[in-house]
Design a protein around this motif. Structure first.
Motif, mmCIF file in Angstrom:
data_model
loop_
_atom_site.group_PDB
_atom_site.id
_atom_site.type_symbol
_atom_site.label_atom_id
_atom_site.label_comp_id
_atom_site.label_asym_id
_atom_site.label_seq_id
_atom_site.Cartn_x
_atom_site.Cartn_y
_atom_site.Cartn_z
ATOM 1 N N LYS A 72 0.828 -1.211 0.000
ATOM 2 C CA LYS A 72 0.000 0.000 0.000
ATOM 3 C C LYS A 72 0.865 1.266 0.000
ATOM 4 N N THR A 73 1.853 1.291 0.893
ATOM 5 C CA THR A 73 2.710 2.477 0.961
ATOM 6 C C THR A 73 3.527 2.618 -0.325
ATOM 7 N N THR A 74 3.943 1.477 -0.863
ATOM 8 C CA THR A 74 4.677 1.512 -2.131
ATOM 9 C C THR A 74 3.832 2.146 -3.223
ATOM 10 N N PHE A 112 2.175 10.757 5.659
ATOM 11 C CA PHE A 112 3.072 9.612 5.721
ATOM 12 C C PHE A 112 2.715 8.693 6.874
ATOM 13 N N GLN A 113 2.909 7.409 6.621
ATOM 14 C CA GLN A 113 2.651 6.416 7.662
ATOM 15 C C GLN A 113 3.633 6.614 8.829
ATOM 16 N N ASN A 114 4.925 6.686 8.492
ATOM 17 C CA ASN A 114 5.906 7.049 9.524
ATOM 18 C C ASN A 114 6.114 8.550 9.386
ATOM 19 N N LEU A 163 -3.935 9.606 2.165
ATOM 20 C CA LEU A 163 -3.712 9.475 3.608
ATOM 21 C C LEU A 163 -3.201 8.070 3.908
ATOM 22 N N ASP A 164 -1.991 7.966 4.444
ATOM 23 C CA ASP A 164 -1.415 6.648 4.742
ATOM 24 C C ASP A 164 -1.585 6.341 6.222
ATOM 25 N N GLU A 165 -2.560 5.505 6.524
ATOM 26 C CA GLU A 165 -2.859 5.069 7.891
ATOM 27 C C GLU A 165 -3.024 6.235 8.866
ATOM 28 N N PRO A 166 -4.003 7.103 8.614
ATOM 29 C CA PRO A 166 -4.178 8.265 9.488
ATOM 30 C C PRO A 166 -4.652 7.883 10.888
#
Ligand SMILES: Nc1ncnc2c1ncn2[C@@H]1O[C@H](COP(=O)(O)OP(=O)(O)OP(=O)(O)O)[C@@H](O)[C@H]1O
Ligand SMILES: [Mg+2]
Lengths: 319, 250, 290
Positions: free
Chosen positions: B40-42, B82-84, B173-176
């Motif tokens: 997903k992040t990729t 960003f997730q991180n 939105l990555d894992e908000p």
């Protein structure tokens, strides 16, 4: 104008010092050297402190400016201002050429590349003796004139460098609260996030590198005329390290941090002359211990402490 | 609005995304779910130009943005979180969001350093926009706090505020909701719905199924980089393949 | 042809020293992610201590052993007093710390030994040996043979001893290594000791053929850094190969272009490498993770 109160304070001190201590060696001679260092440190801070990059080769730009002025005025009799302009053009071209490839690098690779660049320029200054005068340098650089005034006394240089220093500081302070200043801080904080916020990071990094190099070169040209003599010793690796030290000593990212760092490091040798033999050792020890114990720098640590105390005081009054 | 076709990306031995195609329609909340490491992040990194795809195309509003540099993609109107977290820890909360306005303003180094009148005007506008974005994300009273002093949940919202400040048309939105408690998650759901209602299309990656199923218009399930299922939340939830994959992977 | 062989021999001699410094760089970089700008000072400290102790009347082998011990002690102190307290510092801070350390060591050397130039007696005479039309000093053979032995020993250490394997594990992943029960702190210390010892020995080996001064470590250290980059940062054997290549290129440059520009040639090559192949001549390129 609270934002600029520090700036106006500094300007006032600068204007008052020659009257408070007339003809004082520490004001006119060491003071002028300190101001040159302040300009260089503030310029380097734009690149290092604001944008979070590192340069171990900034002395090269100082050298390019100084030698452009020295060579063109002594060997070709060019007007000092034209020579200074030529130095700026040379610096612009050099910094433009190396900025993109060099600024793709990060961390120690960037450190090594800038260091290598600085060393190459230094070797050129030493070796190309038919042009640069080799290790002995060039002497008899004519004084330059500012309008009707020929700059040839310590006091005149004090005011000239003082003016340039204030202009540089104002430049840096204004930048820090502007769009591009924030872009630089963003690159420092997270280059990835900066890119995704639409900041053209390669371009912005290259621009700040060039601006920093141009200010450094300009100061180099003035330095050559002020000293009326240049030799490669002033532009080597060690001077690049000194500039970095000034920036980190005061506190990276803070304009007044760079000012404080440069002033301290300019006066330090004056006090260390008593223990001349210890100078190098003490220098190294200071550099190490600041980074180990006060990584945010002297000025930033002290200012932070003071403002926390102030805030705490205000808090108490409110209760 | 966003069309992805035949997208693939591998890292050495790992095929993070393989032959993925989908389309996000304007005005919807499109969610991408899948187990850890599904890619997903990729996918986000490729859409925002941080990674260059091995194969495939990404079209945004009919124009090809595949492998453009990130800042050009941002300029087309795509923003992300960003997730991180990638907060600018060296700045205040407000300044973080002001960076988000970079694309909506134009003054350069010299204008800024000379503080031309135009710059002062621009700064006032930027402050206003930034405060608005902070307000929307419930961070108005944190404006002058240094970003590194914020609690985790607020940092997550700060990233959203910063992205909103760029006035994007598509927001990734990555894992908000990762790491948020239940009430914070509910607030986050409201915030995302509000963003969508204000006309911003949302592409959402999230592990919290309650959140995803509650607000999404379409859901896409990724598994080992491949599309496993796609459709409305109900369809996806009832898809046997999805159930098997989720139960199988735990 | 003879000339070429001559340059090659000269190049391999200096290259061996660069290789040892580069190897020292790589060892520390692998163990602690620190680029140690004080690496060249270990050479200076080793050489100067050996010279000094020998002058005090210690027999050469004993003076050398003591000098290496001194370098190791300095390396350990550097790690304990300057690197460990700054564990979480940024890359830039660490660069500045090690630069500070190198200036400090130079300052101390200046205090003790002044600015004079010193030399160490050759280990086995100064009669040049003729070799296929070229000449070579016995000390050069000492340098090259010494480098082969030291590199071999380091390789054996990494491949076949517990401590060496632990050090390699640390360089791959510190957290995982700690979970395996490896004492990461000890390994870091060990890496500085090992690297400083190598540097000290390298210094002793070259002291007879290059003049030693308190600031001789600067250029040697930077060249070692070049060697490490040329070989691909973090690869020990790459650094060795990089050092040899750099030495030979420099010798050819000195021979065919100009000795004054020989350092410029090295740094120019490093710039080219950094611009076009930052992973080094022998390293593999890797992507960055977001
Ligand atoms: N830069 C990279 N280099 C090597 N492998 C990578 C890189 N980025 C991602 N991967 C790998 O690609 C795969 C997909 O990773 P990705 O981060 O996209 O997963 P994800 O779906 O976001 O997972 P999560 O839910 O844990 O965030 C994983 O196997 C991961 O290890
Ligand atoms: Mg992810």
């Amino acid at each position: 104008m609270r934002r600029l109160s520090g700036f106006f304070g500094l300007a006032a001190v600068l204007a008052a010092l020659p009257f408070l201590f007339p003809d004082n060696y520490y004001v006119t001679v060491v003071g002028t050297t300190a101001m040159i260092h302040v300009i260089l440190a503030v310029a380097l801070n734009l690149f290092m402190g604001y944008a979070g990059q590192i340069s171990l080769g900034h002395a090269a730009f100082f050298g390019i400016g100084a030698y452009a002025s020295a060579v063109l005025t002594t060997r070709y009799g060019l007007n000092p201002w034209l020579a200074l302009g030529a130095g700026l053009v040379a610096t612009y071209l050099v910094s433009l050429a190396i900025s993109r490839p060099i600024l793709r690098l990060k961390g120690h690779y960037l450190a090594m590349a800038t260091l290598g660049f600085g060393i190459i320029v230094h070797i050129f200054l030493v070796q190309a003796d038919t042009v640069t005068g080799g290790p002995d340098g060039l002497s008899g650089i004519p004084p330059m004139s500012l309008g009707p005034v020929v700059l040839d006394t310590d006091m005149e240089w004090y005011w000239t460098m003082g003016g340039l220093m204030l202009a540089t500081i104002l430049f840096s302070l204004n930048l820090s609260v502007s769009r591009m200043g924030r872009a630089l801080f963003a690159i420092h904080g997270s280059e990835v996030a900066a890119q995704t916020m639409g900041i053209d990071t390669p371009k912005v990094k290259s621009q700040v590198f060039i601006i920093s190099a141009l200010i450094t070169s300009l100061t180099g040209s003035l330095f050559a005329h002020q000293q009326s003599f240049v030799s490669p010793d002033s532009f080597g690796f060690f001077f690049s390290v000194e500039l970095v030290t000034m920036v980190v000593l005061g506190g990276m990212g803070s304009t007044f941090g760079a000012v404080v760092g440069a002033v301290l490091l300019s006066f330090l040798p004056e006090f260390l002359t008593v223990f001349e033999d210890y100078e190098v050792m003490i220098y190294g020890a200071i550099l190490m211990s600041i980074m180990i114990f006060l990584p945010s720098g002297l000025f930033v640590a002290v200012a932070g402490f003071a403002s926390r105390r102030l805030a705490a005081g205000r808090e108490r009054r409110r209760c | 609005m966003l069309r992805v076709t035949g997208l693939s990306k591998g890292f050495g031995g790992v095929q993070a995304i393989s032959d993925l195609s989908f389309e996000v329609r304007e005005g919807e909340i499109f969610s991408v779910i899948g187990p850890n490491g599904a890619g997903k992040t990729t996918l986000f990194n490729m859409i925002t130009g941080l990674y260059v795809p091995d194969r495939g195309k990404i079209l945004f509003e009919e124009s090809d943005i595949t492998a453009l540099p990130p800042y050009e993609i941002a300029a087309r109107g795509i923003a992300r979180t960003f997730q991180n977290l990638q907060i600018f820890l060296n700045m205040t909360t407000l300044e973080n969001v002001m960076v988000g306005c970079h694309l909506r303003t134009s003054s350069g180094f010299i204008a800024g350093a000379l503080r031309l009148p135009k710059v002062a005007r621009e700064e006032r506008k930027v402050r206003e926009w930034a405060r608005e974005a902070l307000e929307r994300c419930g961070l108005a009273d944190q404006a002058d706090a240094t970003a590194d002093s914020l609690p985790y949940g607020m940092m997550k919202r700060l990233e959203i505020a910063r992205a909103l400040a760029s006035a994007p048309r598509l927001l990734l939105l990555d894992e908000p909701a990762a790491g948020l408690n239940d009430s914070e998650t509910a607030e986050m759901a409201e915030l995302i719905k509000g963003i969508c209602e204000s006309g911003v299309t949302v592409l959402l990656v999230e592990h919290n199924m309650g959140l995803v199923m509650g607000i999404s218009h379409q859901v896409l399930v990724l598994n080992y980089g491949e599309l496993l299922a796609k459709g409305s939340p109900e369809d996806v939830q009832n898809d046997p393949k999805v159930i098997a994959a989720y139960l199988g992977n735990g | 042809m003879d000339l070429l062989l001559q340059f090659l021999l000269t190049g391999l001699t200096t290259g061996s020293i660069y290789a040892l410094v580069g190897l020292g760089f790589a060892i520390i970089y692998n163990a602690s992610d620190v680029v140690n700008f004080a690496q060249g000072e270990f050479l200076m400290i080793g050489a100067m201590s050996a010279i000094f102790l020998h002058r005090l009347g210690l027999p050469l082998p004993l003076a050398i052993a003591a000098a290496v011990a001194i370098s190791i002690a300095v390396g350990l102190l550097l790690e304990k007093l300057a690197i460990e307290p700054a564990r979480n510092a940024s890359v830039v801070s660490l660069i500045i710390i090690t630069i500070g350390a190198s200036i400090f060591f130079r300052g101390v050397a200046l205090l003790i030994w002044g600015k004079e130039i010193y030399g160490l007696p050759h280990f086995s005479g100064e009669e040049p040996i003729r070799l296929l039309g070229a000449t070579v000093l016995p000390q050069s053979i000492w340098v090259m043979a010494g480098t082969v032995v030291l590199v071999g020993a380091v390789k054996y250490f990494f491949d076949h001893t517990l401590a060496g394997k632990a050090m390699r594990a640390c360089s791959h992943n510190k957290r995982a290594a700690a979970l395996l029960g490896i004492d990461v702190k000890k390994i870091m210390l060990l890496s500085y000791g090992l690297s400083a010892g190598l540097g000290g020995l390298a210094g002793v080996l070259v002291a007879p053929i290059t003049y030693m001064t308190y600031d001789a470590g600067v250029m040697l250290g930077l060249k070692g850094f070049c060697a490490a980059i040329l070989g691909g940062m973090g690869s020990s054997m790459g650094a060795v190969a990089g050092g040899l290549v750099l030495g030979v290129i420099e010798a050819l440059g000195t021979g065919f272009i100009s000795s004054g520009y020989k350092d410029a040639i090295s740094f120019f090559i490093i710039l080219l490498i950094l611009f076009f192949r930052p992973s080094g001549l022998f390293g593999k390129s890797g992507g960055e993770r977001v």
